[in-house]
Design a protein around this motif. Structure first.
Motif, mmCIF file in Angstrom:
data_model
loop_
_atom_site.group_PDB
_atom_site.id
_atom_site.type_symbol
_atom_site.label_atom_id
_atom_site.label_comp_id
_atom_site.label_asym_id
_atom_site.label_seq_id
_atom_site.Cartn_x
_atom_site.Cartn_y
_atom_site.Cartn_z
ATOM 1 N N LYS A 11 -22.451 -5.296 23.936
ATOM 2 C CA LYS A 11 -22.290 -5.970 22.678
ATOM 3 C C LYS A 11 -23.157 -6.106 21.484
ATOM 4 O O LYS A 11 -22.941 -6.430 20.382
ATOM 5 C CB LYS A 11 -21.973 -7.790 23.049
ATOM 6 C CG LYS A 11 -20.562 -7.681 23.876
ATOM 7 C CD LYS A 11 -20.315 -9.202 24.084
ATOM 8 C CE LYS A 11 -18.980 -9.139 25.129
ATOM 9 N NZ LYS A 11 -18.625 -10.696 25.239
ATOM 10 N N ASP A 12 -24.380 -5.873 21.723
ATOM 11 C CA ASP A 12 -25.405 -5.544 20.982
ATOM 12 C C ASP A 12 -25.758 -4.213 20.405
ATOM 13 O O ASP A 12 -26.376 -3.809 19.733
ATOM 14 C CB ASP A 12 -26.921 -6.162 21.599
ATOM 15 C CG ASP A 12 -26.720 -7.575 21.787
ATOM 16 O OD1 ASP A 12 -26.335 -8.257 20.858
ATOM 17 O OD2 ASP A 12 -27.365 -7.963 22.736
ATOM 18 N N HIS A 13 -24.730 -3.260 21.092
ATOM 19 C CA HIS A 13 -25.182 -1.784 20.481
ATOM 20 C C HIS A 13 -23.587 -1.192 20.812
ATOM 21 O O HIS A 13 -23.247 -0.673 21.543
ATOM 22 C CB HIS A 13 -26.167 -1.172 21.445
ATOM 23 C CG HIS A 13 -26.421 0.215 21.052
ATOM 24 N ND1 HIS A 13 -25.614 1.451 21.177
ATOM 25 C CD2 HIS A 13 -27.223 0.656 20.170
ATOM 26 C CE1 HIS A 13 -26.145 2.426 20.559
ATOM 27 N NE2 HIS A 13 -27.240 1.983 20.095
ATOM 28 N N LEU A 14 -22.670 -1.482 19.849
ATOM 29 C CA LEU A 14 -21.310 -0.944 19.590
ATOM 30 C C LEU A 14 -21.412 0.291 19.357
ATOM 31 O O LEU A 14 -22.222 0.869 18.504
ATOM 32 C CB LEU A 14 -20.451 -1.936 18.623
ATOM 33 C CG LEU A 14 -20.586 -3.534 19.029
ATOM 34 C CD1 LEU A 14 -19.660 -4.082 17.903
ATOM 35 C CD2 LEU A 14 -20.032 -3.678 20.434
ATOM 36 N N GLN A 15 -20.515 1.309 19.822
ATOM 37 C CA GLN A 15 -20.522 2.638 19.541
ATOM 38 C C GLN A 15 -19.025 3.081 19.043
ATOM 39 O O GLN A 15 -17.903 2.693 19.710
ATOM 40 C CB GLN A 15 -21.039 3.512 20.792
ATOM 41 C CG GLN A 15 -22.512 3.289 21.084
ATOM 42 C CD GLN A 15 -22.651 4.237 22.262
ATOM 43 O OE1 GLN A 15 -21.999 4.164 23.143
ATOM 44 N NE2 GLN A 15 -23.882 4.874 22.240
ATOM 45 N N TYR A 16 -19.029 3.767 17.974
ATOM 46 C CA TYR A 16 -17.785 4.038 17.326
ATOM 47 C C TYR A 16 -17.819 5.643 17.065
ATOM 48 O O TYR A 16 -18.840 6.208 16.472
ATOM 49 C CB TYR A 16 -17.630 3.472 16.010
ATOM 50 C CG TYR A 16 -16.447 3.817 15.003
ATOM 51 C CD1 TYR A 16 -14.998 3.584 15.573
ATOM 52 C CD2 TYR A 16 -16.672 4.709 14.000
ATOM 53 C CE1 TYR A 16 -13.999 3.992 14.736
ATOM 54 C CE2 TYR A 16 -15.630 5.348 13.294
ATOM 55 C CZ TYR A 16 -14.193 4.637 13.848
ATOM 56 O OH TYR A 16 -13.067 5.270 12.960
ATOM 57 N N PRO A 20 -16.228 14.002 12.664
ATOM 58 C CA PRO A 20 -17.630 14.552 13.479
ATOM 59 C C PRO A 20 -18.622 13.408 13.326
ATOM 60 O O PRO A 20 -19.729 13.781 13.986
ATOM 61 C CB PRO A 20 -17.961 15.625 12.454
ATOM 62 C CG PRO A 20 -17.606 15.362 11.128
ATOM 63 C CD PRO A 20 -16.349 14.563 11.445
ATOM 64 N N LEU A 21 -18.286 12.274 12.937
ATOM 65 C CA LEU A 21 -19.401 11.004 12.900
ATOM 66 C C LEU A 21 -19.449 10.218 14.220
ATOM 67 O O LEU A 21 -18.360 10.088 14.743
ATOM 68 C CB LEU A 21 -19.006 10.287 11.605
ATOM 69 C CG LEU A 21 -19.004 10.907 10.127
ATOM 70 C CD1 LEU A 21 -18.370 9.875 9.332
ATOM 71 C CD2 LEU A 21 -20.259 11.245 9.941
ATOM 72 N N ASP A 22 -20.726 9.894 14.566
ATOM 73 C CA ASP A 22 -20.850 9.115 15.748
ATOM 74 C C ASP A 22 -21.587 7.718 14.895
ATOM 75 O O ASP A 22 -22.759 7.975 14.350
ATOM 76 C CB ASP A 22 -21.611 9.664 16.683
ATOM 77 C CG ASP A 22 -21.021 10.453 17.486
ATOM 78 O OD1 ASP A 22 -19.781 10.615 17.623
ATOM 79 O OD2 ASP A 22 -21.756 11.595 18.266
ATOM 80 N N ILE A 23 -20.978 6.738 15.180
ATOM 81 C CA ILE A 23 -21.556 5.598 14.457
ATOM 82 C C ILE A 23 -22.020 4.438 15.753
ATOM 83 O O ILE A 23 -21.114 3.932 16.291
ATOM 84 C CB ILE A 23 -20.751 4.937 13.370
ATOM 85 C CG1 ILE A 23 -20.421 5.996 12.363
ATOM 86 C CG2 ILE A 23 -21.371 3.818 12.763
ATOM 87 C CD1 ILE A 23 -19.336 5.437 11.371
ATOM 88 N N ALA A 24 -23.079 3.900 15.526
ATOM 89 C CA ALA A 24 -23.776 2.834 16.496
ATOM 90 C C ALA A 24 -23.949 1.475 15.207
ATOM 91 O O ALA A 24 -24.309 1.895 14.415
ATOM 92 C CB ALA A 24 -25.022 3.417 17.083
ATOM 93 N N ILE A 25 -23.249 0.272 15.989
ATOM 94 C CA ILE A 25 -23.373 -0.688 15.252
ATOM 95 C C ILE A 25 -24.768 -1.520 16.062
ATOM 96 O O ILE A 25 -24.279 -2.013 17.058
ATOM 97 C CB ILE A 25 -22.362 -1.689 15.220
ATOM 98 C CG1 ILE A 25 -21.031 -1.002 14.500
ATOM 99 C CG2 ILE A 25 -22.502 -3.024 14.648
ATOM 100 C CD1 ILE A 25 -20.003 0.227 15.475
ATOM 101 N N LEU A 26 -26.091 -1.546 15.545
ATOM 102 C CA LEU A 26 -27.192 -2.031 16.024
ATOM 103 C C LEU A 26 -27.052 -3.549 15.853
ATOM 104 O O LEU A 26 -26.934 -4.108 14.662
ATOM 105 C CB LEU A 26 -28.463 -1.333 15.324
ATOM 106 C CG LEU A 26 -28.248 0.136 15.466
ATOM 107 C CD1 LEU A 26 -29.434 0.523 14.748
ATOM 108 C CD2 LEU A 26 -28.141 0.547 16.622
#
Length: 523
Positions: A11-16, A20-26
Motif C-alpha cells: 500500500k505504500d508502493h503501488l505499481q501501475y 510502455p510506461l511503468d508508474i510507481a505511486i510512492l
C-alpha cells in the motif's frame, strides 16, 4: 482506451503498468479528502525515469506533467494522457474500496450472545454494585488506588451521557499515572475509546463530524500535548469544535471549508505539571496518584508474584471482558435527582460554581451506573423515560468525592500538600520544632530547589513562618498549624454528612407517615 494494471499489494508502493510506461505511486495515497488526489509518481520507460509530485485532480499540474514526461522520456503525449486518465480512475476506485473496508473494520463490534448479555445484566442488577466493581477492577490488574480506580471507572462510564465528566491524573514521573489510566481504560470496549500518545495542534479538527461522539479519549501524556489543550478545552465545554481552512478545488480555485467535530466526549489524561493545566483542570476531576510506601509495597509484591507465575492472567482477561460487556449494555438514559435542590458543597471550595456542577453530575453518573437497579419512570408531560437518584447514590458519590472536594478546598497544590504532610510527620517523628532547609533535604531526600519552592508557598499560605538567627544570615522554619489539613477534612466531611443525614431523616419521616396513612386506609 487501453487499460493498465494497478498492483496494490504494497500500500505504500503501488505499481501501475501501462505499456510502455511503468508508474510507481510512492507512499501510496491518502484516504481522507476526496476532493483531491495528491500523489508522488515515479514514471519509468526502459532506462529513463522521472519523479513528480502533484494533485491528479488539478488540470494545470497534470498538463505540465504530461509535457514533462513526453519531453524527458521521449513518448507521445497521447500515451501519457491515456495512462494518467486510466491511473486516476483506478486510484479513485481503489481509494473508495479502502475507505469502505476501513469503515467495515471500524464498525466491527462484538455481538454479545444471550448468555453474555444475561451475565452482564445479572452483575449490574446484584446488590453492593459499587463495592463489587471496586474489588473486581483490582482483579482486572489494577493494584491499590481503590478510590481512584473506582472514581476513574465511573467517569469513563459517563461518556454515554449528554454531559460526560473528565479526569486528569497527577503525580511525579514514573509513579504509575499512565498505568492506572491504561488499566482502567482497558475495561472500556475498544470501539468506545480512542487512545492517543501524541497528536498535533490540528489533529482534533480532522476527525469525522460524528467520530468522537460519546467516545472516551485517553491522552497518555498531557505534557506533550500543549498544542491541543485549546481544542480539548472547547470540545469539553461546548461539545463541538470548528475550524475554517482554505483548500483548492479540482480547478485550482481557492475556497474555504469549515471543519466540524461534534462531542460530547469524555477525556482522560496524565501529567506531572499540575499548575500548567488550570483551565483544563477546572473542567476535570483531579486525582493524585498514591505515592506512599504502602502503595510501593503493593505494586512490588504484585510484580514479584507475576514474575513467579502466580498471577492468573487468563482470569484477569475474563474480568476485563466482563466489564466490557457491561459497558456495552449500559443504555443512554436520563437521570433526575429529586434531592438536588437540597445538596450543597462546602463553602471552602474554590471556584464553587463549576465544582458544584461536577458534584451533581458525578451523583448522576453513579445513578446511571445503577440503571439496572432502578425502576424506569416516565414524565407525565413529555413521556420521557428516566431514572431517579437515591440517597444511596448520594452516599456513594460523597464517599468517592470527599478527597476531590478536599483538594479543591486546599490552597496548596497536590505536590506541595504531600510534601507538607510528609514534613509534619518527619518533624513529629524526629521531635523537632524548628528546622532548616539542609536538614530537611537530608532527612526527606528532596531536592533543595523543590524544598525552597514548597517553603515559599507554605510561607505565603501562613502554614510556615521563619525566624532569623540573631547575628547570622541563616534562618529556621516553624510549622504554624499541624492540624490544618485534618481540620479542613473534618469541615468538608461534616458538611456532606450533615446534609445526607438530614435528607435521610426527612425520607424516613415521610416513609413513616405514608405507612401510617396506608394502615388507616386498610383498617
Amino acid at each position: 482506451m487501453q487499460k493498465g494494471s494497478l498492483e496494490t499489494t504494497n500500500k505504500d508502493h503501488l505499481q501501475y503498468k501501462h505499456p510502455p510506461l511503468d508508474i510507481a505511486i510512492l507512499g501510496g495515497i491518502r484516504l481522507e479528502g476526496l476532493d483531491r488526489l495528491r500523489v508522488t509518481l515515479k514514471i519509468r520507460i526502459e532506462h529513463l525515469s522521472l519523479r513528480h509530485n502533484l494533485d491528479l485532480y488539478n488540470d494545470n499540474q497534470t498538463e505540465k506533467l504530461i509535457r514533462k514526461v513526453a519531453e524527458r522520456l521521449e513518448v507521445g503525449t497521447s500515451v501519457v494522457v491515456a495512462a494518467l486518465m486510466d491511473l486516476t480512475d483506478q486510484l479513485e476506485a481503489y481509494r473508495l474500496e479502502e475507505i469502505e473496508q476501513q469503515n467495515k473494520v471500524e464498525d466491527k463490534r462484538k455481538m454479545l450472545s444471550q448468555e453474555e448479555i444475561q451475565a452482564a445484566k445479572q452483575y449490574l442488577s446484584a446488590p453492593n454494585l459499587m463495592q463489587r466493581t471496586m474489588e473486581d477492577i483490582g482483579r482486572a490488574g489494577v493494584i491499590g488506588e481503590e478510590t481512584n480506580r473506582l472514581l476513574m471507572y465511573l467517569i469513563f462510564t459517563s461518556r454515554k451521557r449528554e454531559n460526560p465528566l473528565h479526569i486528569i491524573s497527577l503525580g511525579s514521573s514514573g509513579i504509575g499515572k499512565t498505568h492506572l489510566q491504561e488499566k482502567v481504560g482497558a475495561l472500556i470496549p475498544d470501539e468506545h475509546k480512542i487512545e492517543i500518545t501524541t497528536l498535533s495542534g490540528n489533529a482534533f479538527y480532522y476527525f469525522g463530524q460524528q467520530e468522537l461522539r460519546n467516545k472516551l479519549i485517553l491522552i497518555e501524556d498531557l505534557d506533550g500535548a500543549d498544542e491541543v489543550l485549546y481544542p480539548l478545552r472547547e470540545i469539553k465545554s461546548k461539545k463541538r469544535i470548528t475550524k475554517t481552512v482554505v483548500i483548492k478545488n479540482t480547478k485550482g480555485e481557492t475556497r474555504t471549508v469549515t471543519l466540524i467535530v461534534e462531542g460530547p466526549v469524555c477525556v482522560g489524561g496524565c501529567t506531572t505539571k499540575e499548575s500548567l493545566y488550570e483551565d483544563n483542570a477546572n473542567r476535570s476531576f483531579l486525582i493524585y496518584i498514591d505515592e506512599s510506601k504502602e502503595q510501593d509495597e503493593k505494586i512490588m509484591s504484585y510484580q514479584r508474584s507475576l514474575s513467579a507465575g502466580k498471577i492468573d492472567l487468563s482470569e484477569q482477561w475474563k474480568t476485563v471482558e466482563q466489564f466490557r460487556d457491561m459497558q456495552r449494555i449500559l443504555k443512554p438514559m436520563s437521570v433526575r435527582n429529586p434531592y438536588a435542590e437540597q445538596l450543597q458543597i462546602p463553602k471552602e471550595v474554590f471556584k464553587p460554581r463549576r465544582t458544584n456542577a461536577h458534584y451533581l453530575a458525578f451523583i448522576e453518573a453513579v445513578t446511571f451506573y445503577h440503571q439496572y437497579q432502578r425502576e424506569p419512570q416516565y414524565d407525565k408531560e413529555t413521556g420521557e423515560e428516566y431514572i431517579e437518584t437515591t440517597l444511596d447514590d448520594i452516599a456513594e458519590a460523597n464517599r468517592l468525592m470527599k478527597d476531590i472536594l478536599l483538594r479543591k478546598s486546599d490552597g496548596l497544590t497536590g505536590a506541595c500538600r504531600s510534601y507538607f504532610e510528609l514534613l509534619k510527620f518527619w518533624l513529629q517523628k524526629e521531635k523537632k520544632e524548628t528546622f532548616g532547609t539542609l536538614e530537611v533535604m537530608r532527612g526527606l531526600r528532596v531536592k533543595e530547589t523543590t524544598i525552597r519552592r514548597y517553603h515559599k508557598n507554605l510561607v505565603s499560605e501562613g502554614l510556615l513562618y521563619y525566624e532569623k538567627i540573631e547575628g547570622s544570615k541563616a534562618h529556621y522554619y516553624r510549622v504554624s498549624d499541624y492540624a490544618d489539613y485534618q481540620t479542613l477534612r473534618n469541615r468538608i466531611d461534616g458538611v456532606l454528612d450533615k446534609i445526607l443525614k438530614k435528607l435521610s431523616n426527612t425520607a424516613t419521616h415521610h416513609q413513616s407517615a405514608t405507612t401510617k396513612t396506608e394502615n388507616r386506609k386498610d383498617s
